[in-house]
Write an enzyme that holds these catalytic residues in place. Structure first.
Site, PDB file in Angstrom:
ATOM      1  CB  CYS A   1      -9.836  -2.712   2.605  1.00 52.21           C
ATOM      2  SG  CYS A   1      -8.411  -1.882   3.207  1.00 52.21           S
TER       3      CYS A   1
HETATM    4  N1  SAJ Z   1      -8.390 -11.260  -3.815  1.00 52.71           N
HETATM    5  C1  SAJ Z   1      -8.865 -12.294  -4.606  1.00 52.71           C
HETATM    6  N2  SAJ Z   1      -8.914 -12.132  -5.953  1.00 52.71           N
HETATM    7  C2  SAJ Z   1      -8.498 -10.965  -6.538  1.00 52.71           C
HETATM    8  C3  SAJ Z   1      -8.022  -9.922  -5.727  1.00 52.71           C
HETATM    9  C4  SAJ Z   1      -7.970 -10.094  -4.364  1.00 52.71           C
HETATM   10  O1  SAJ Z   1      -9.252 -13.355  -4.106  1.00 52.71           O
HETATM   11  O2  SAJ Z   1      -8.539 -10.881  -7.777  1.00 52.71           O
HETATM   12  C5  SAJ Z   1      -8.363 -11.427  -2.363  1.00 52.71           C
HETATM   13  C6  SAJ Z   1      -6.967 -11.300  -1.791  1.00 52.71           C
HETATM   14  O3  SAJ Z   1      -6.329 -12.548  -1.753  1.00 52.71           O
HETATM   15  C7  SAJ Z   1      -7.250 -10.764  -0.379  1.00 52.71           C
HETATM   16  C8  SAJ Z   1      -8.508  -9.928  -0.557  1.00 52.71           C
HETATM   17  O4  SAJ Z   1      -9.106 -10.374  -1.779  1.00 52.71           O
HETATM   18  O5  SAJ Z   1      -7.535 -11.818   0.509  1.00 52.71           O
HETATM   19  C9  SAJ Z   1      -8.248  -8.442  -0.640  1.00 52.71           C
HETATM   20  O6  SAJ Z   1      -7.271  -8.270  -1.622  1.00 52.71           O
HETATM   21  P1  SAJ Z   1      -6.902  -6.801  -2.222  1.00 52.71           P
HETATM   22  O7  SAJ Z   1      -6.044  -7.035  -3.409  1.00 52.71           O
HETATM   23  O8  SAJ Z   1      -8.116  -6.003  -2.400  1.00 52.71           O
HETATM   24  O9  SAJ Z   1      -5.944  -6.207  -1.118  1.00 52.71           O
HETATM   25  P2  SAJ Z   1      -6.256  -5.313   0.130  1.00 52.71           P
HETATM   26  O10 SAJ Z   1      -7.276  -5.868   1.023  1.00 52.71           O
HETATM   27  O11 SAJ Z   1      -4.917  -5.020   0.715  1.00 52.71           O
HETATM   28  O12 SAJ Z   1      -6.880  -4.014  -0.520  1.00 52.71           O
HETATM   29  C10 SAJ Z   1      -6.133  -2.853  -0.552  1.00 52.71           C
HETATM   30  C11 SAJ Z   1      -7.148  -1.761  -0.799  1.00 52.71           C
HETATM   31  N3  SAJ Z   1      -6.507  -0.497  -0.617  1.00 52.71           N
HETATM   32  C12 SAJ Z   1      -7.158   0.468   0.077  1.00 52.71           C
HETATM   33  O13 SAJ Z   1      -8.246   0.303   0.571  1.00 52.71           O
HETATM   34  C13 SAJ Z   1      -6.461   1.746   0.217  1.00 52.71           C
HETATM   35  C14 SAJ Z   1      -7.691  -1.862  -2.198  1.00 52.71           C
HETATM   36  O14 SAJ Z   1      -8.494  -0.701  -2.488  1.00 52.71           O
HETATM   37  C15 SAJ Z   1      -6.568  -1.941  -3.199  1.00 52.71           C
HETATM   38  O15 SAJ Z   1      -7.107  -2.011  -4.502  1.00 52.71           O
HETATM   39  C16 SAJ Z   1      -5.765  -3.188  -2.903  1.00 52.71           C
HETATM   40  O16 SAJ Z   1      -5.172  -2.959  -1.603  1.00 52.71           O
HETATM   41  C17 SAJ Z   1      -4.656  -3.390  -3.929  1.00 52.71           C
HETATM   42  O17 SAJ Z   1      -4.932  -3.127  -5.122  1.00 52.71           O
HETATM   43  O18 SAJ Z   1      -3.588  -3.844  -3.525  1.00 52.71           O
END
Ligand code: SAJ
Length: 437
Positions: A280
């Site tokens: 995403c």
């Molecule tokens: N990440 C960071 N720092 C942060 C948060 C994330 O470096 O503070 C990195 C993570 O390690 C990862 C990437 O960013 O590599 C994405 O992380 P994410 O927490 O956004 O997880 P995703 O990619 O699984 O995003 C999904 C998304 N869900 C949908 O699209 C339905 C996102 O909108 C959600 O907010 C997220 O999950 C979630 O909150 O778990």
């Protein structure tokens, strides 16, 4: 003499929603489509799932789920109750009253949206489109896709949107592995091509989803999803830049962020890291940037955040090289152990994982790279083919440097702190060891 007036297709469909007699079709039985299919079945609808992958259809028809958030018990239960069936036969798309399209929308090599799966699904739907059907696109995509790609294709059948058939967009909000939020209880945004399209979609979806959020157009609904994930990308980019700033100032960025997070309003905590992975966050901002380029506008702010995030693997690899250099060691020939390769903690998904970039950049510098990840026993991606090594004291002592890339909960960080000769910690995982002391 009164003539019986044929009930308008919209009213027929709304009636079928209310008495649960509508047959629901779901195209694409992956981490979005299968949970959606199960929720409609749980709500009492009959569901016909479509997937081009024969193995997926065979597995589901045998009662086995291939998706972590869907139990095989549920699949079996709904199969037995004749509430769910799966097929590869797209010719049967005339049967469902509703068709939800949940297919992937990856980026091409040139970071342009690859809508080929959406186009293929649209073509299949077009072949069998009939009066009374509702078509809903759920795949994350650039604003305008529903109106510019799906609508013309469906109108070419001669049927009229909003009158004979209905067309809407409803973004998926599936967060795999989330223990609290699932397809049923996560509010669902819905936008229709016409008012009647919206009304019909709300009537159908409210049978299976607790909260619906109607918006005024399909473009609004498409942009809601893009905003949600671009918001994350931009804020992660901000804290990643803060990590570089703090490094140059000799300040602990994690201490700064933790302290900022004590502000009870107006601040949301994001953490710096090795870059962003997953299906995403690295992708969604590019859909918007691509669309806006066609309108001669550059989303500079959004693109810059993406550039900062994409540069983080290199930033951390240079940190490893510099730290080895301080010990008089060249990167070439040094043994580097990467701890955690999944794209985020406590999952096994390596899609777009920054760990893949870290490994490639280290190997390009001649380092001898091994990895440990309790969730990823083998790592295969292009030219990378590695097997997870046990996190034993001797493996830690044998490494010239250990770099923590993904901070899974189940990793013994105190063992790393005790035995590793040099640690580069992209997630501040070791701090929690010291704080526990
Ligand atoms: N990440 C960071 N720092 C942060 C948060 C994330 O470096 O503070 C990195 C993570 O390690 C990862 C990437 O960013 O590599 C994405 O992380 P994410 O927490 O956004 O997880 P995703 O990619 O699984 O995003 C999904 C998304 N869900 C949908 O699209 C339905 C996102 O909108 C959600 O907010 C997220 O999950 C979630 O909150 O778990």
């Amino acid at each position: 003499m009164t003539t019986a007036t044929a009930t308008a297709p919209a009213d027929v469909l709304i009636g079928k929603a209310q008495d649960r007699t509508a047959l629901i079709g779901v195209v694409g039985l992956g981490y979005v489509g299968l949970p959606l299919a199960m929720e409609f079945a749980r709500a009492g609808f009959r569901v016909l799932g479509f997937d081009v992958n024969n193995k997926v259809v065979q597995g589901l028809s045998g009662g086995t789920s291939h998706i972590q958030d869907v139990s095989s018990a549920d699949v079996t239960r709904f199969l037995k109750a004749e509430k769910f069936a799966a097929t590869t036969d797209l010719g049967r798309l005339s049967e469902p009253d509703v068709v939800s399209i949940c297919v992937p929308t990856p980026l091409s090599k040139t970071k342009d949206p690859d809508v080929n799966y959406v186009l293929a699904a649209t073509n299949s739907v077009k072949q069998t489109l009939r009066r009374g059907q509702l078509i809903v696109l759920e795949s994350t995509t650039y604003p305008g896709t529903t109106r510019e790609l799906l609508l013309p294709a469906l109108e070419s059948t001669g049927l009229k949107v909003g009158k004979d058939y209905f067309l809407a967009f409803s973004p998926e909000r599936v967060d795999p592995g989330n223990p609290k939020w699932n397809t049923r209880n996560t509010p669902k945004v819905v936008g229709g091509i016409t008012e009647t399209c919206l009304r019909v979609t709300v009537a159908i979806y409210q049978g299976a989803i607790e909260n619906l959020v109607p918006v005024s157009s399909t473009e609004a609904a498409e942009l809601v999803k893009i905003l949600e994930n671009t918001y994350r990308s931009v804020n992660i980019g901000l804290v990643n830049e803060m990590a570089i700033v703090c490094d140059k100032l000799g300040v602990d960025v994690w201490e700064v962020i933790d302290a900022a997070a004590t502000k009870p309003f107006g601040f949301m905590k994001f953490m710096p890291g090795p870059g962003v992975g997953g299906h995403c966050i690295p992708l969604d901002p590019h859909y918007l940037a691509w669309k806006m380029r066609t309108l001669n506008y550059r989303t500079r702010f959004i693109e810059l955040a993406g550039e900062i995030n994409a540069a983080m693997p290199e930033y951390w690899v240079v940190r490893v090289v510099d730290r080895l250099n301080e010990q008089g060691k060249a990167a070439r020939g040094s043994r580097v152990l990467v701890v955690g390769v999944a794209y985020k903690k406590d999952i096994d998904d390596i899609r777009e994982s920054p760990a893949l970039d870290v490994i490639r950049l280290l190997e390009q510098r001649g380092a001898l790279v091994a990895y440990h990840d309790p969730h990823v026993p083998t790592l295969k991606d292009g030219d990378i083919a590695l097997v997870s090594v046990p996190l034993a004291p001797e493996a830690l002592r044998a490494a010239d440097c250990v770099i923590i890339v993904t901070d899974h909960a189940g990793v013994p960080y105190e063992l790393i702190a005790q035995h590793a000769r040099l640690v580069v910690d992209t997630r501040n995982a070791l701090a929690r060891v010291h704080s526990r002391r």
